[in-house]
Design an enzyme around this catalytic site. Sequence first.
Site, PDB file in Angstrom:
ATOM      1  N   HIS B  46      -9.826  -5.387  -1.143  1.00 46.50           N
ATOM      2  CA  HIS B  46      -9.096  -6.637  -1.323  1.00 46.50           C
ATOM      3  C   HIS B  46      -8.297  -6.925  -0.051  1.00 46.50           C
ATOM      4  O   HIS B  46      -8.014  -6.017   0.747  1.00 46.50           O
ATOM      5  CB  HIS B  46      -8.152  -6.519  -2.525  1.00 46.50           C
ATOM      6  CG  HIS B  46      -8.832  -6.681  -3.854  1.00 46.50           C
ATOM      7  ND1 HIS B  46      -8.152  -6.844  -5.032  1.00 46.50           N
ATOM      8  CD2 HIS B  46     -10.147  -6.693  -4.184  1.00 46.50           C
ATOM      9  CE1 HIS B  46      -9.010  -6.956  -6.029  1.00 46.50           C
ATOM     10  NE2 HIS B  46     -10.229  -6.866  -5.552  1.00 46.50           N
ATOM     11  N   GLU B  48      -5.165  -7.505   0.468  1.00 49.66           N
ATOM     12  CA  GLU B  48      -3.905  -6.759   0.601  1.00 49.66           C
ATOM     13  C   GLU B  48      -4.163  -5.328   1.082  1.00 49.66           C
ATOM     14  O   GLU B  48      -3.446  -4.800   1.938  1.00 49.66           O
ATOM     15  CB  GLU B  48      -3.174  -6.664  -0.742  1.00 49.66           C
ATOM     16  CG  GLU B  48      -2.796  -7.999  -1.359  1.00 49.66           C
ATOM     17  CD  GLU B  48      -3.851  -8.496  -2.331  1.00 49.66           C
ATOM     18  OE1 GLU B  48      -5.058  -8.451  -2.000  1.00 49.66           O
ATOM     19  OE2 GLU B  48      -3.466  -8.934  -3.436  1.00 49.66           O
ATOM     20  N   CYS B  76      -3.383  -8.007  -7.771  1.00 53.58           N
ATOM     21  CA  CYS B  76      -3.861  -7.321  -8.979  1.00 53.58           C
ATOM     22  C   CYS B  76      -3.140  -5.974  -9.085  1.00 53.58           C
ATOM     23  O   CYS B  76      -2.339  -5.602  -8.217  1.00 53.58           O
ATOM     24  CB  CYS B  76      -5.377  -7.120  -8.902  1.00 53.58           C
ATOM     25  SG  CYS B  76      -5.877  -5.838  -7.709  1.00 53.58           S
ATOM     26  N   CYS B  79      -3.656  -3.634  -6.048  1.00 52.56           N
ATOM     27  CA  CYS B  79      -2.911  -4.026  -4.851  1.00 52.56           C
ATOM     28  C   CYS B  79      -1.405  -3.906  -5.067  1.00 52.56           C
ATOM     29  O   CYS B  79      -0.670  -3.527  -4.141  1.00 52.56           O
ATOM     30  CB  CYS B  79      -3.308  -5.439  -4.451  1.00 52.56           C
ATOM     31  SG  CYS B  79      -5.037  -5.506  -3.906  1.00 52.56           S
TER      32      CYS B  79
END
Lengths: 142, 142
Positions: B46, B48, B76, B79
Amino acid sequence: MRAALDAAAQAGLAGEVPVGAVVVQGGRIIATGANAPRRLHDPTAHAEIQAIRAASQVLGRDRLEDCDLWVTLEPCAMCAGAIAHARIARLYYAATDPKGGAVEHGPRFFGQPTCHHRPEIYAGMGEGEAASLLRDFFAARR
Amino acid sequence: MRAALDAAAQAGLAGEVPVGAVVVQGGRIIATGANAPRRLHDPTAHAEIQAIRAASQVLGRDRLEDCDLWVTLEPCAMCAGAIAHARIARLYYAATDPKGGAVEHGPRFFGQPTCHHRPEIYAGMGEGEAASLLRDFFAARR
């Protein structure tokens, strides 16, 4: 779980919190991970993340729906999220983690209505050895 | 947030869900991340996580307590957990994510008693552009 416990012991010898993980596909270990955030300068380098990333590289895809994850400690929120994103079929963990665990403690991630994938979950195999690795590690640091 | 939105747009052009992130230290961007799980065969990739891992490599340490994270979508659970592990000082995010978000939705990770680090959190800057990038991406796929 034997291989995950061995990876945990190696992490401990390297000065990292002793947690280990393996990804298994069709009865065969395809990736191993040892906790290594300090050594790798990577706060995401938990054993589960290391094993999942390595397995994804081995298989050349970002979904591991035919794979199981074995880990020596109850996964935290970061790792539980990664397990869901990877679509891991079965999660096996040894010791529970009342402080940082996110499966049966804290956010109980897989029980959230917004959780998009929940693996089958089995806990407790190897719990004694996994917990004593952690206990001895923290005792030696005090 | 401008740089994070640009990274999100680039992710979308590469066929990934358009989310982007940057890590800022002392007013300077030290790392950028674009969502890339498909392309990298890495379910943890992701925006992040990519930005946090890159920033940790730049600084040579696994804690970023003097850094802020700017991201175009509510993080999420994976993260959010990584943000806590990295000890990010301030979290800025643009659009909310009722389906997968774990800050103001689902597990509300930073509000859990077991959460060991909670950044200052600011939401909404750039929300319109971030949300429309996501909306256009999913509309084009239908």
